[in-house]
Design a protein around this motif. Sequence first.
Motif, PDB file in Angstrom:
ATOM      1  N   THR A  11      14.459  -2.916  44.500  1.00 25.61           N
ATOM      2  CA  THR A  11      15.084  -2.300  43.340  1.00 25.61           C
ATOM      3  C   THR A  11      16.595  -2.507  43.426  1.00 25.61           C
ATOM      4  N   GLY A  12      17.327  -1.902  42.515  1.00 17.61           N
ATOM      5  CA  GLY A  12      18.778  -1.951  42.582  1.00 17.61           C
ATOM      6  C   GLY A  12      19.385  -0.872  43.446  1.00 17.61           C
ATOM      7  N   ASP A  13      18.545  -0.067  44.113  1.00 25.03           N
ATOM      8  CA  ASP A  13      18.994   1.095  44.895  1.00 25.03           C
ATOM      9  C   ASP A  13      18.824   0.815  46.385  1.00 25.03           C
ATOM     10  N   PRO A  14      19.910   0.591  47.138  1.00 20.61           N
ATOM     11  CA  PRO A  14      19.781   0.289  48.562  1.00 20.61           C
ATOM     12  C   PRO A  14      19.063   1.371  49.360  1.00 20.61           C
ATOM     13  N   VAL A  15      19.225   2.643  49.004  1.00 18.18           N
ATOM     14  CA  VAL A  15      18.565   3.725  49.743  1.00 18.18           C
ATOM     15  C   VAL A  15      17.050   3.652  49.554  1.00 18.18           C
ATOM     16  N   ARG A  16      16.625   3.430  48.324  1.00 21.66           N
ATOM     17  CA  ARG A  16      15.187   3.295  48.061  1.00 21.66           C
ATOM     18  C   ARG A  16      14.616   2.073  48.785  1.00 21.66           C
ATOM     19  N   ASN A  17      15.360   0.995  48.797  1.00 20.78           N
ATOM     20  CA  ASN A  17      14.886  -0.213  49.477  1.00 20.78           C
ATOM     21  C   ASN A  17      14.826  -0.021  50.988  1.00 20.78           C
ATOM     22  N   LEU A  18      15.736   0.775  51.522  1.00 24.67           N
ATOM     23  CA  LEU A  18      15.718   1.073  52.955  1.00 24.67           C
ATOM     24  C   LEU A  18      14.435   1.815  53.334  1.00 24.67           C
ATOM     25  N   ALA A  19      14.018   2.738  52.495  1.00 22.04           N
ATOM     26  CA  ALA A  19      12.765   3.457  52.751  1.00 22.04           C
ATOM     27  C   ALA A  19      11.582   2.493  52.751  1.00 22.04           C
ATOM     28  N   ALA A  20      11.608   1.520  51.829  1.00 21.66           N
ATOM     29  CA  ALA A  20      10.526   0.530  51.783  1.00 21.66           C
ATOM     30  C   ALA A  20      10.512  -0.320  53.044  1.00 21.66           C
ATOM     31  N   VAL A  21      11.688  -0.680  53.547  1.00 23.27           N
ATOM     32  CA  VAL A  21      11.767  -1.456  54.787  1.00 23.27           C
ATOM     33  C   VAL A  21      11.129  -0.693  55.933  1.00 23.27           C
ATOM     34  N   ARG A  22      11.459   0.585  56.064  1.00 22.90           N
ATOM     35  CA  ARG A  22      10.910   1.359  57.167  1.00 22.90           C
ATOM     36  C   ARG A  22       9.381   1.425  57.108  1.00 22.90           C
ATOM     37  N   ALA A  23       8.848   1.650  55.912  1.00 19.96           N
ATOM     38  CA  ALA A  23       7.398   1.733  55.756  1.00 19.96           C
ATOM     39  C   ALA A  23       6.727   0.408  56.120  1.00 19.96           C
ATOM     40  N   GLU A  24       7.333  -0.698  55.712  1.00 16.85           N
ATOM     41  CA  GLU A  24       6.741  -2.004  55.997  1.00 16.85           C
ATOM     42  C   GLU A  24       6.869  -2.374  57.473  1.00 16.85           C
ATOM     43  N   VAL A  25       7.983  -2.031  58.104  1.00 16.34           N
ATOM     44  CA  VAL A  25       8.128  -2.304  59.536  1.00 16.34           C
ATOM     45  C   VAL A  25       7.093  -1.516  60.325  1.00 16.34           C
ATOM     46  N   ASP A  26       6.841  -0.284  59.930  1.00 20.41           N
ATOM     47  CA  ASP A  26       5.810   0.536  60.578  1.00 20.41           C
ATOM     48  C   ASP A  26       4.460  -0.175  60.511  1.00 20.41           C
ATOM     49  N   ARG A  27       4.102  -0.660  59.331  1.00 19.45           N
ATOM     50  CA  ARG A  27       2.831  -1.376  59.155  1.00 19.45           C
ATOM     51  C   ARG A  27       2.795  -2.656  59.986  1.00 19.45           C
ATOM     52  N   ALA A  28       3.904  -3.393  59.961  1.00 13.33           N
ATOM     53  CA  ALA A  28       3.950  -4.665  60.673  1.00 13.33           C
ATOM     54  C   ALA A  28       3.835  -4.464  62.179  1.00 13.33           C
ATOM     55  N   ALA A  29       4.525  -3.445  62.701  1.00 11.05           N
ATOM     56  CA  ALA A  29       4.444  -3.167  64.134  1.00 11.05           C
ATOM     57  C   ALA A  29       3.027  -2.773  64.525  1.00 11.05           C
TER      58      ALA A  29
END
Length: 265
Positions: A11-29
């Motif tokens: 999205t255009g919101d870095p904070v929202r995108n940061l939350a998405a990164v954390r969720a995906e890293v959790d899944r990937a790990a």
Amino acid sequence: MRVALCQIAATGDPVRNLAAVRAEVDRAADAGARVVVFPEATMAHFGTDLSAIAEPIDGPWASAIARIADEFDVLVVAGMFTPDGARVRNTVIITGLGRHLGYDKIHLYDAFGYRESDTVAPGRDCVTVTVDGVALGIATCYDIRFPALFQRLAEDGASAVLVPTSWGAGEGKADQWEVLVRARALDSGCWVLGCDQADPRTAGIPVQPGAPTGIGRSLVADPSGVVVARLGAEPGMLVTEIDSNAAVAARRRTGVLANRSHAVH
């Protein structure tokens, strides 16, 4: 080595995108990935005021990415924007496993009616990083059209090149994307892992018309140019194994590095 490509729709919101990164890293790990790759412009999609959101790689956003990487004991590779005077740099943050550095996109997307150089300053330096004995090169989106960069990364020791991307949509562009990933793998004898933004329409995210905001279709080509894994247009995760020995064998067969003449450069 296991690598995850996280095809998100930023999205255009870095904070929202940061939350998405954390969720995906959790899944990937959880899936056993040691390296987790996100698209170009993960910080905020194109069409956003980049100068307003740009931060240095030791700023709050990149530091938060570093904490996520440390929490899950992985290397995270993700696109962001860093300040550079009146323009910004299109930067890939590479962080975790004791590393924290950036790659600034060298080739800017002044093509197909778009002028990235109006707002983005080009980088100059090639970047590689080694994880578990596997050397990884970094490139970004439009870089994929320039084989010399991939051959340089291979000569610098890379067995694989990670390519965070936000591919512009348009007639024939999806076909070009796959052809280019496969061609760069053949040119360099490297694994090429292209992680694109998901098509924002599949996630209901509004975008500015004309901005290169992704088409999905992330894919992995082996060092012989064979596609071994791919995604569709919608958000998703692709987890793949890369073997540096395959790069050695491919280069031996084709001679693409050993036989390259520098007289044509």
